[in-house]
Design an enzyme around this catalytic site. Structure first.
Site, PDB file in Angstrom:
ATOM      1  N   HIS A 133       0.817  -1.225   0.000  1.00 58.33           N
ATOM      2  CA  HIS A 133       0.000   0.000   0.000  1.00 58.33           C
ATOM      3  C   HIS A 133       0.850   1.274   0.000  1.00 58.33           C
ATOM      4  CE1 HIS A 133      -3.687  -2.207   0.441  1.00 58.33           C
ATOM      5  NE2 HIS A 133      -3.350  -2.726   1.612  1.00 58.33           N
ATOM      6  N   ASP A 169      -2.424 -10.466  -2.664  1.00 61.85           N
ATOM      7  CA  ASP A 169      -3.030 -10.056  -1.394  1.00 61.85           C
ATOM      8  C   ASP A 169      -4.512  -9.754  -1.621  1.00 61.85           C
ATOM      9  OD1 ASP A 169      -2.029  -8.770   1.477  1.00 61.85           O
ATOM     10  OD2 ASP A 169      -3.781  -7.718   0.674  1.00 61.85           O
ATOM     11  N   HIS A 171      -6.140  -7.289  -0.628  1.00 61.83           N
ATOM     12  CA  HIS A 171      -6.364  -5.868  -0.885  1.00 61.83           C
ATOM     13  C   HIS A 171      -5.574  -5.396  -2.103  1.00 61.83           C
ATOM     14  CE1 HIS A 171      -6.906  -6.502   3.523  1.00 61.83           C
ATOM     15  NE2 HIS A 171      -7.999  -5.804   3.277  1.00 61.83           N
ATOM     16  N   ASP A 258      -4.397 -13.094   3.197  1.00 61.08           N
ATOM     17  CA  ASP A 258      -5.678 -12.651   3.757  1.00 61.08           C
ATOM     18  C   ASP A 258      -6.855 -13.006   2.848  1.00 61.08           C
ATOM     19  OD1 ASP A 258      -4.620 -10.797   1.999  1.00 61.08           O
ATOM     20  OD2 ASP A 258      -4.730  -9.096   3.375  1.00 61.08           O
TER      21      ASP A 258
HETATM   22 ZN   LIG Z   1      -4.192  -7.346   2.523  1.00 57.40          ZN
END
Ligand SMILES: [Zn+2]
Length: 328
Positions: A133, A169, A171, A258
């Site tokens: 991120h 991931d 996200h 995740d």
């Molecule tokens: Zn994540």
């Protein structure tokens, strides 16, 4: 090139540093309330323990990289002003030891890259805090330095070849996308929860495909809630076709687990065996893999999920393979 099934799989070099423990926030803010952080030192300790218990992995301390200037250059003097110029959201704790921990995560990632440059078909950096991120100049989403992007940038410079980042991931890796969005030398392919419902909400849509020299180099696959191993593997296969079409020399994998069914933050339904199948599928590209840790918050299954993914990948390379052949 996939190894013959009867040959022992390659031992996977793993780079891990206990310095990650210096980033140990006591609480984080979520929905205007304090809570115990999802992203905590026990995550990396659990992964390390799971890998150290298997002869398939060789756990080593990374050498310290020489990027001493990282983190310098903030002009504002008041701490609040400095924070405001360096972060894109307010839920990521910053502590006295964060810089040292984040630096050690970069070291782990770069050491894994060096192992692959030296001939390992797959190597793993146990990066904590995670990185995908973090943008060129902003931290957030538990991420401070973008470990995957630093590795991809290094590999392009060191090899003079094109590199792909595959981000699995849950996200969207908004930072990795931002860093390479206008570059032709790094392809960024990401599968993630549809940002219409999933953090970071503002990026990761399918119509974000790169710009300028990077037009067509970004590929996003937003996923519906609840998909299982089989459905995920269908999406992964199509993403791998895109990766292969860019003809990279090396693939940097942002490995977030995740996507796991019991992850407390996320809503996909992969199993631990599904992780193995994903690792095997990615390795079947026949390209060297630099794998760096991103998210994954189901503490009791975190180690086994990462181990399963890596064992799946390693099963495609045999122990005598010093330097994988080009994709064929
Ligand atoms: Zn994540």
């Amino acid at each position: 090139m996939p190894g013959h099934p009867s040959v022992a799989p390659a031992v996977v070099p793993v780079f891990a540093s206990d310095t990650h423990r210096r980033h140990a926030p006591e609480r984080e803010i979520e929905s205007s309330a304090f809570q115990v952080p999802y992203e905590h030192p026990g995550r990396a300790d659990a992964i390390r323990a799971a890998l150290a218990s298997s002869p398939a992995f060789d756990v080593r301390e990374p050498p310290q990289s020489s990027r001493a200037g990282m983190g310098d250059g903030v002009a504002a003097t008041h701490v609040a002003a400095q924070l405001g110029s360096r972060c894109f959201e307010t839920t990521t704790p910053l502590t006295e030891g964060t810089f040292a921990a984040a630096r050690s995560a970069v070291d782990c990632a770069l050491a894994a890259a060096a192992a692959v440059e030296a001939g390992a078909p797959v190597a793993y950096g146990l990066c904590r805090p995670p990185g995908h991120h973090a943008t060129e100049s902003l931290y957030g989403g538990y991420c401070f330095f973008n470990n995957a992007a630093i590795v991809a940038n290094h590999l392009v410079a060191a090899t003079g070849t094109r590199v792909a980042v595959l981000d699995v991931d849950y996200h969207h890796g908004n930072g990795t996308q931002q860093i390479f969005y206008e570059r032709a030398d790094v392809a960024v392919v990401s599968l993630h929860g549809d940002p219409a419902r999933a953090y970071p909400y503002h990026t990761g849509y399918a119509d974000e495909t790169g710009a300028g020299k990077g037009s067509g180099m970004t590929h996003n696959v937003p996923l519906p809630a609840g998909i299982d191993d089989d459905a995920y593997l269908v999406a992964l296969d199509s993403a791998l076709t895109v990766v292969a079409a860019h003809d990279p020399s090396i693939v940097v994998v942002s490995l977030g687990v995740d996507t796991f069914v019991d992850d407390p933050m996320c809503d996909l339904a992969l199993t631990t065996d599904g992780m193995r199948r994903c690792g095997a599928r990615v390795a079947s590209l026949g390209l060297p893999l630099v794998v760096v840790q991103e998210g994954g918050y189901a503490d009791s299954s975190l180690g086994s999920n990462v181990r399963s993914w890596l064992l799946g990948a390693a099963s495609r390379f045999d122990s005598h393979q010093r330097s994988p052949s080009p994709r064929g």
